[in-house]
Design a protein around this motif. Structure first.
Motif, PDB file in Angstrom:
ATOM      1  N   ILE A   2      16.682 -18.907  -6.643  1.00  0.00           N
ATOM      2  CA  ILE A   2      16.094 -17.296  -7.673  1.00  0.00           C
ATOM      3  C   ILE A   2      15.484 -17.072  -7.275  1.00  0.00           C
ATOM      4  CG2 ILE A   2      17.318 -18.028  -9.989  1.00  0.00           C
ATOM      5  CD1 ILE A   2      14.527 -19.105 -10.482  1.00  0.00           C
ATOM      6  N   VAL A   3      14.457 -17.598  -6.307  1.00  0.00           N
ATOM      7  CA  VAL A   3      13.116 -17.027  -5.308  1.00  0.00           C
ATOM      8  C   VAL A   3      13.198 -16.979  -3.273  1.00  0.00           C
ATOM      9  CG1 VAL A   3      11.037 -16.983  -4.931  1.00  0.00           C
ATOM     10  CG2 VAL A   3      11.713 -18.403  -7.138  1.00  0.00           C
ATOM     11  N   LEU A  16       7.638 -18.071  -1.696  1.00  0.00           N
ATOM     12  CA  LEU A  16       6.518 -17.946  -1.429  1.00  0.00           C
ATOM     13  C   LEU A  16       5.913 -17.171  -0.519  1.00  0.00           C
ATOM     14  CD1 LEU A  16       4.855 -19.251  -4.664  1.00  0.00           C
ATOM     15  CD2 LEU A  16       6.386 -17.169  -4.817  1.00  0.00           C
ATOM     16  N   LEU A  43       4.780 -26.093  -2.340  1.00  0.00           N
ATOM     17  CA  LEU A  43       6.476 -26.873  -2.390  1.00  0.00           C
ATOM     18  C   LEU A  43       5.952 -26.396  -3.994  1.00  0.00           C
ATOM     19  CD1 LEU A  43       8.473 -30.270  -2.282  1.00  0.00           C
ATOM     20  CD2 LEU A  43       6.149 -30.170  -3.227  1.00  0.00           C
ATOM     21  N   CYS A  44       6.779 -26.412  -4.633  1.00  0.00           N
ATOM     22  CA  CYS A  44       6.823 -25.386  -6.271  1.00  0.00           C
ATOM     23  C   CYS A  44       5.806 -27.075  -6.710  1.00  0.00           C
ATOM     24  CB  CYS A  44       8.510 -25.270  -6.430  1.00  0.00           C
ATOM     25  SG  CYS A  44       8.667 -25.097  -8.265  1.00  0.00           S
ATOM     26  N   TYR A  58       9.009 -31.081 -13.236  1.00  0.00           N
ATOM     27  CA  TYR A  58       8.992 -30.390 -14.800  1.00  0.00           C
ATOM     28  C   TYR A  58      10.699 -29.873 -15.045  1.00  0.00           C
ATOM     29  CZ  TYR A  58       8.805 -28.603 -18.978  1.00  0.00           C
ATOM     30  OH  TYR A  58       8.745 -27.367 -20.019  1.00  0.00           O
ATOM     31  N   MET A 118      21.485 -23.718  -7.938  1.00  0.00           N
ATOM     32  CA  MET A 118      20.481 -22.772  -6.932  1.00  0.00           C
ATOM     33  C   MET A 118      20.195 -23.586  -5.542  1.00  0.00           C
ATOM     34  SD  MET A 118      17.423 -25.427  -8.752  1.00  0.00           S
ATOM     35  CE  MET A 118      18.240 -26.579  -9.087  1.00  0.00           C
ATOM     36  N   THR A 142      18.220 -19.935 -14.411  1.00  0.00           N
ATOM     37  CA  THR A 142      18.972 -20.925 -13.261  1.00  0.00           C
ATOM     38  C   THR A 142      20.223 -20.961 -14.486  1.00  0.00           C
ATOM     39  OG1 THR A 142      17.163 -21.284 -12.320  1.00  0.00           O
ATOM     40  CG2 THR A 142      19.060 -22.530 -11.951  1.00  0.00           C
ATOM     41  N   PRO A 168       7.024 -19.664 -14.372  1.00  0.00           N
ATOM     42  CA  PRO A 168       7.821 -19.819 -14.004  1.00  0.00           C
ATOM     43  C   PRO A 168       9.359 -20.320 -15.849  1.00  0.00           C
ATOM     44  CG  PRO A 168       6.643 -20.937 -13.508  1.00  0.00           C
ATOM     45  CD  PRO A 168       5.618 -20.049 -14.137  1.00  0.00           C
ATOM     46  N   THR A 169       8.078 -21.200 -16.386  1.00  0.00           N
ATOM     47  CA  THR A 169       8.982 -21.894 -17.490  1.00  0.00           C
ATOM     48  C   THR A 169       9.584 -20.464 -18.679  1.00  0.00           C
ATOM     49  OG1 THR A 169       6.795 -22.716 -17.117  1.00  0.00           O
ATOM     50  CG2 THR A 169       8.448 -23.556 -18.788  1.00  0.00           C
ATOM     51  N   PHE A 217      13.098 -25.340  -4.161  1.00  0.00           N
ATOM     52  CA  PHE A 217      11.812 -25.180  -4.511  1.00  0.00           C
ATOM     53  C   PHE A 217      10.575 -25.771  -3.938  1.00  0.00           C
ATOM     54  CE2 PHE A 217      14.465 -27.368  -7.772  1.00  0.00           C
ATOM     55  CZ  PHE A 217      14.294 -26.974  -9.285  1.00  0.00           C
ATOM     56  N   GLY A 218      11.078 -24.747  -2.194  1.00  0.00           N
ATOM     57  CA  GLY A 218      10.041 -24.843  -1.173  1.00  0.00           C
ATOM     58  C   GLY A 218      10.286 -26.543  -0.532  1.00  0.00           C
ATOM     59  N   ALA A 219       9.117 -26.164   0.255  1.00  0.00           N
ATOM     60  CA  ALA A 219       9.010 -28.015   0.722  1.00  0.00           C
ATOM     61  C   ALA A 219       7.323 -27.693   1.382  1.00  0.00           C
ATOM     62  CB  ALA A 219      10.278 -27.519   2.203  1.00  0.00           C
TER      63      ALA A 219
HETATM   64  C1  HEM Z   1      14.460 -23.472 -11.611  1.00  0.00           C
HETATM   65  C2  HEM Z   1      13.295 -23.533 -11.177  1.00  0.00           C
HETATM   66  C3  HEM Z   1      12.277 -22.886 -10.060  1.00  0.00           C
HETATM   67  C4  HEM Z   1      12.512 -22.612  -9.250  1.00  0.00           C
HETATM   68  C5  HEM Z   1      14.078 -22.353  -8.105  1.00  0.00           C
HETATM   69  C6  HEM Z   1      11.208 -22.541  -7.978  1.00  0.00           C
HETATM   70  C7  HEM Z   1      11.126 -22.398  -7.128  1.00  0.00           C
HETATM   71  C8  HEM Z   1       9.841 -21.710  -6.280  1.00  0.00           C
HETATM   72  C9  HEM Z   1       9.092 -21.625  -4.949  1.00  0.00           C
HETATM   73  C10 HEM Z   1      10.735 -21.478  -4.172  1.00  0.00           C
HETATM   74  C11 HEM Z   1       8.291 -22.025  -4.940  1.00  0.00           C
HETATM   75  C12 HEM Z   1       7.581 -21.215  -3.811  1.00  0.00           C
HETATM   76  C13 HEM Z   1       6.620 -22.906  -3.143  1.00  0.00           C
HETATM   77  C14 HEM Z   1       6.873 -22.654  -0.952  1.00  0.00           C
HETATM   78  O1  HEM Z   1       5.951 -21.584  -1.212  1.00  0.00           O
HETATM   79  O2  HEM Z   1       7.305 -23.400  -0.640  1.00  0.00           O
HETATM   80  C15 HEM Z   1       7.905 -22.539  -6.061  1.00  0.00           C
HETATM   81  C16 HEM Z   1       6.418 -22.104  -5.937  1.00  0.00           C
HETATM   82  C17 HEM Z   1       5.649 -22.494  -8.021  1.00  0.00           C
HETATM   83  N1  HEM Z   1       6.414 -22.827  -8.590  1.00  0.00           N
HETATM   84 FE1  HEM Z   1       8.080 -22.597  -9.063  1.00  0.00          FE
HETATM   85  N2  HEM Z   1       9.851 -23.183  -9.375  1.00  0.00           N
HETATM   86  C18 HEM Z   1      10.522 -23.159 -10.564  1.00  0.00           C
HETATM   87  C19 HEM Z   1      10.115 -23.042 -11.684  1.00  0.00           C
HETATM   88  C20 HEM Z   1       8.765 -24.038 -12.117  1.00  0.00           C
HETATM   89  C21 HEM Z   1       8.042 -24.307 -12.847  1.00  0.00           C
HETATM   90  C22 HEM Z   1       8.986 -24.455 -14.223  1.00  0.00           C
HETATM   91  C23 HEM Z   1       7.085 -24.365 -12.668  1.00  0.00           C
HETATM   92  C24 HEM Z   1       5.833 -24.689 -13.290  1.00  0.00           C
HETATM   93  C25 HEM Z   1       6.072 -25.324 -14.857  1.00  0.00           C
HETATM   94  C26 HEM Z   1       6.616 -23.767 -11.528  1.00  0.00           C
HETATM   95  C27 HEM Z   1       5.309 -23.420 -10.700  1.00  0.00           C
HETATM   96  C28 HEM Z   1       5.173 -23.116  -9.530  1.00  0.00           C
HETATM   97  C29 HEM Z   1       3.916 -23.352  -8.932  1.00  0.00           C
HETATM   98  C30 HEM Z   1       2.441 -23.641  -9.608  1.00  0.00           C
HETATM   99  C31 HEM Z   1       4.069 -22.937  -7.680  1.00  0.00           C
HETATM  100  C32 HEM Z   1       2.881 -22.682  -6.587  1.00  0.00           C
HETATM  101  C33 HEM Z   1       2.359 -23.938  -5.658  1.00  0.00           C
HETATM  102  C34 HEM Z   1       2.166 -23.772  -4.751  1.00  0.00           C
HETATM  103  O3  HEM Z   1       1.468 -22.798  -3.566  1.00  0.00           O
HETATM  104  O4  HEM Z   1       0.590 -24.555  -4.177  1.00  0.00           O
HETATM  105  N3  HEM Z   1       7.686 -23.561 -10.724  1.00  0.00           N
HETATM  106  N4  HEM Z   1       8.533 -22.698  -6.851  1.00  0.00           N
END
Ligand code: HEM
Length: 380
Positions: free
Chosen positions: A246-247, A251, A319-320, A325, A241, A190, A182-183, A313-315
């Motif tokens: 974007i997601v 997930l 959640l993300c 970061y 956002m 975005t 994602p980084t 970022f979910g909830a």
């Molecule tokens: C604009 C930036 C980002 C958006 C919109 C975003 C959005 C999301 C969403 C919607 C999920 C799923 C949450 C859920 O299932 O409820 C997620 C999961 C996750 N994101 Fe992001 N994300 C972003 C950036 C990042 C960045 C920069 C990182 C790491 C440096 C990251 C790491 C993760 C990880 C590790 C998960 C899985 C968490 C888990 O299942 O416990 N994300 N993200």
């Protein structure tokens, strides 16, 4: 990872991100020095989204291994980001047909997306394999230098005590990959969508510049402390956002037991996806959800977080992990970018329509060039 600045405020991480963005500003102002830089900066034009890659990726490298790649090696960061986008575009958030019928990978490796997924993923694995191997040579149990050291120490310790461990080098490569994907893609996409929105919607750029000049001025760089005092720029990020998460379906999750959700019986093991578009476009919550209106989060000139009901970022428990970061670094990168430049289309004409989206694991838009003009030159 929190010990090394992830998921909280950390001044050293913030200064790395700002310094790396400043380096990118310098590449535009003083010109590229090698062929890799020429692919990102060409005269007055800069290439989206990759112009934004370096600060985000060097930031996560700093968290994982307390290192950053110098300008002479930025090309490796651009390769990572290109691999990440390839991966994202070869599947979707449900995993496409491959998740239900994995054998498609053998019959139709290209059509099923398997080839693209593999190639995109391999870029990350190769990068981290080299880094982990190098770190293992100097890792010392008596002194953790960073997250990778901690992981390796724990892995060795479990192996010594139990003869087995769920920690392994392969797992470590995937942890690094998961945090780098994602980084390498989501944050810069975005910001790229926001740049596109600025080119499309008159008036946004002037208000962003007015706020930066009033709060930060031009004699210093923006910091996270400015975030509270810059409700318009922060509102632009939140609104981007909201209007285009974007997601869009988050997930996929799995019901661990029979549950009831909103009056529906959901049997154990059902795949559950949350429709964030539905939430973000609900007229009862937003009134005019179809409009890009950063002011919706501003009350009496201040950012009112309570007005932001979006969940990009979910909830909940899953959640993300990168929300803090992402929010902090996107603010720093975008504020530094907009402080330095005025953006316009390549031909200088207003953008008539938004680019078609490519739906993958995250939503992306096709790469494009924009014209960026240094603002100090404008002021002179
Ligand atoms: C604009 C930036 C980002 C958006 C919109 C975003 C959005 C999301 C969403 C919607 C999920 C799923 C949450 C859920 O299932 O409820 C997620 C999961 C996750 N994101 Fe992001 N994300 C972003 C950036 C990042 C960045 C920069 C990182 C790491 C440096 C990251 C790491 C993760 C990880 C590790 C998960 C899985 C968490 C888990 O299942 O416990 N994300 N993200």
């Amino acid at each position: 990872m929190r010990d090394y600045g992830f998921g909280r405020r950390d001044e050293s991480l913030e200064s790395i991100i700002t310094a790396e963005m400043k380096e990118m500003v310098d590449i535009r102002i003083n010109g590229p020095k090698n062929s890799a830089e020429q692919e990102i900066v060409n005269g007055e034009l800069v290439y989206m989204p990759h112009f934004f890659d370096v600060p985000f990726l060097n930031g996560i490298l700093y968290v994982l291994a307390q290192c950053t790649l110098p300008r002479s090696e930025y090309h490796r960061l651009w390769t990572i980001s290109k691999g990440g986008i390839k991966f994202q575009r070869n599947s979707d958030d449900m995993g496409r047909a491959l998740s239900l019928t994995p054998w498609l990978k053998d019959l139709f490796p290209k059509w099923s997306g398997f080839k693209g997924l593999r190639e995109g993923n391999q870029v990350f694995i190769d990068f981290y394999r080299d880094l982990v191997q190098e770190i293992m040579l100097t890792q010392d149990d008596a002194h953790d230098r960073h997250f990778l050291d901690m992981y390796i120490r724990k892995m060795k310790q479990e192996m010594q005590e139990n003869g087995r461990s769920t920690f392994s080098v392969d797992q470590l490569l995937l942890v690094c990959t998961d945090y780098t994907f994602p980084t390498a893609t989501a944050v810069q996409m975005t910001l790229t969508m926001l740049v596109e929105r600025i080119l499309y919607q008159p008036g946004l750029q002037e208000r962003i510049h007015e706020e930066i000049d009033r709060v930060v001025g031009r004699d210093r760089l923006p910091t996270i402390d400015d975030r509270n005092n810059m409700p318009f720029l922060e509102g632009c990020l939140r609104e981007m956002m909201r209007i285009e998460p974007i997601v869009p379906l988050g997930l996929p999750h799995r019901a661990l037991k029979n549950v009831q959700i909103g009056g529906y019986d959901v049997p154990e093991n059902t795949m559950i996806c949350i429709n964030y578009i539905h939430l973000h476009m609900d007229k009862d919550i937003w009134g005019d959800p179809e409009n890009f209106r950063p002011d919706r989060y501003i009350v009496d000139g201040k950012l009112c977080v309570a007005k932001d009901k979006s969940l990009p970022f979910g909830a909940g428990k899953r959640l993300c992990a990168g929300e803090t970061y992402a929010r902090n670094s996107m603010f720093l990168v975008f504020a530094t970018f907009m402080q330095a430049f005025r953006v316009s289309t390549v031909d200088g004409k207003p953008l008539k329509k938004l680019a078609p989206r490519i739906q993958g694991i995250i939503t992306t838009l096709p790469e494009f060039w924009i014209r960026v003009t240094p603002r100090n030159e404008i002021a002179n």
